[in-house]
Design an enzyme around this catalytic site. Structure first.
Site, mmCIF file in Angstrom:
data_model
loop_
_atom_site.group_PDB
_atom_site.id
_atom_site.type_symbol
_atom_site.label_atom_id
_atom_site.label_comp_id
_atom_site.label_asym_id
_atom_site.label_seq_id
_atom_site.Cartn_x
_atom_site.Cartn_y
_atom_site.Cartn_z
ATOM 1 N N LYS A 10 0.820 -1.212 0.000
ATOM 2 C CA LYS A 10 0.000 0.000 0.000
ATOM 3 C C LYS A 10 0.860 1.272 0.000
ATOM 4 O O LYS A 10 2.065 1.223 0.300
ATOM 5 C CB LYS A 10 -0.958 -0.060 1.198
ATOM 6 C CG LYS A 10 -1.951 -1.245 1.083
ATOM 7 C CD LYS A 10 -2.967 -1.233 2.217
ATOM 8 C CE LYS A 10 -3.998 -2.337 2.037
ATOM 9 N NZ LYS A 10 -5.055 -2.275 3.086
ATOM 10 N N TYR A 50 -12.370 -1.487 -4.463
ATOM 11 C CA TYR A 50 -12.910 -1.668 -3.110
ATOM 12 C C TYR A 50 -14.427 -1.547 -3.075
ATOM 13 O O TYR A 50 -15.001 -1.294 -2.011
ATOM 14 C CB TYR A 50 -12.268 -0.662 -2.160
ATOM 15 C CG TYR A 50 -10.875 -1.087 -1.701
ATOM 16 C CD1 TYR A 50 -10.699 -2.182 -0.845
ATOM 17 C CD2 TYR A 50 -9.739 -0.414 -2.112
ATOM 18 C CE1 TYR A 50 -9.440 -2.586 -0.423
ATOM 19 C CE2 TYR A 50 -8.465 -0.810 -1.693
ATOM 20 C CZ TYR A 50 -8.340 -1.891 -0.845
ATOM 21 O OH TYR A 50 -7.088 -2.299 -0.420
ATOM 22 N N ASN A 113 -2.295 -0.079 6.704
ATOM 23 C CA ASN A 113 -1.791 -1.352 7.224
ATOM 24 C C ASN A 113 -0.901 -2.104 6.231
ATOM 25 O O ASN A 113 -0.826 -3.326 6.247
ATOM 26 C CB ASN A 113 -2.956 -2.224 7.723
ATOM 27 C CG ASN A 113 -3.966 -2.505 6.637
ATOM 28 O OD1 ASN A 113 -3.777 -2.107 5.490
ATOM 29 N ND2 ASN A 113 -5.032 -3.202 6.978
ATOM 30 N N HIS A 116 -2.227 -5.547 1.218
ATOM 31 C CA HIS A 116 -3.518 -6.191 0.935
ATOM 32 C C HIS A 116 -3.280 -7.655 0.591
ATOM 33 O O HIS A 116 -2.273 -7.996 -0.030
ATOM 34 C CB HIS A 116 -4.179 -5.500 -0.274
ATOM 35 C CG HIS A 116 -5.339 -6.260 -0.833
ATOM 36 N ND1 HIS A 116 -6.606 -6.171 -0.305
ATOM 37 C CD2 HIS A 116 -5.426 -7.151 -1.862
ATOM 38 C CE1 HIS A 116 -7.420 -6.975 -0.990
ATOM 39 N NE2 HIS A 116 -6.727 -7.574 -1.941
ATOM 40 N N GLU A 127 -9.265 -9.989 -8.656
ATOM 41 C CA GLU A 127 -8.310 -8.907 -8.373
ATOM 42 C C GLU A 127 -7.076 -9.007 -9.282
ATOM 43 O O GLU A 127 -6.554 -7.987 -9.742
ATOM 44 C CB GLU A 127 -7.918 -8.947 -6.895
ATOM 45 C CG GLU A 127 -9.094 -8.598 -5.978
ATOM 46 C CD GLU A 127 -8.816 -8.814 -4.496
ATOM 47 O OE1 GLU A 127 -7.705 -9.278 -4.137
ATOM 48 O OE2 GLU A 127 -9.708 -8.508 -3.691
#
Ligand code: GDP
Length: 138
Positions: A10, A50, A113, A116, A127
């Site tokens: 991320k 998302y 965080n 993913h 994805e």
């Protein structure tokens, strides 16, 4: 394609120069990188990726965060890839992530965080197809 999962390092982890450290944990965890690229999602692409979270209160914040800087997108291969990768990355909230996990080491908060990981085989395929063409997968 065998047993695959999809991951993104991320934006904040990319900005913090943690690409190499995270990829090292992934390879040491027994995953083979089938495809990989550095890319910045537009807010439209992040919103689409998302869209399952559209009703969640943090959706707009998540879209803004995930489109705020470049990410590393990758397809990973291993037996039992989805479940084993969720184990390697650890709990969504780094405060709850186990020792030795990627989020314990690199995540800074529940929202930022670090990484993913797909939550099912079906989503791993969706994805992976969202980010890569068949010519980019080896
Ligand atoms: P994951 O499968 O472990 O990534 O967790 P989820 O699918 O539940 O959430 C997707 C992503 O949304 C997480 O990885 C976080 O980046 C973000 N997120 C989850 N919960 C929250 C929250 O309460 N607030 C904010 N701002 N972001 C969150």
């Amino acid at each position: 394609m065998g047993n695959i999962t999809f991951t993104m390092i991320k934006p904040e982890a990319v900005a913090a120069n943690n690409i190499g450290g995270i990829l090292s944990m992934i390879e040491k965890g027994g995953f083979r990188i089938l495809a990989m690229k550095k890319v910045q999602l537009t807010s439209e692409r992040a919103a689409e990726f998302y869209s399952v979270h559209k009703e969640r209160p943090f959706y707009d914040e998540l879209v803004q965060y995930m489109s705020g800087g470049p990410i590393i997108a990758a397809i990973l291969e291993k037996d039992n890839a989805v479940a084993d990768f969720r184990t390697l990355i650890g709990a969504t909230n780094p405060a709850e992530a186990a020792e030795g996990t990627i989020r314990k080491r690199y995540a800074t908060s529940l929202s930022e965080n670090a990484i993913h990981g797909s939550d099912s085989d079906d989503n791993a395929k969706i994805e992976a197809d969202f980010h890569f063409s068949s010519q980019e997968i080896f």
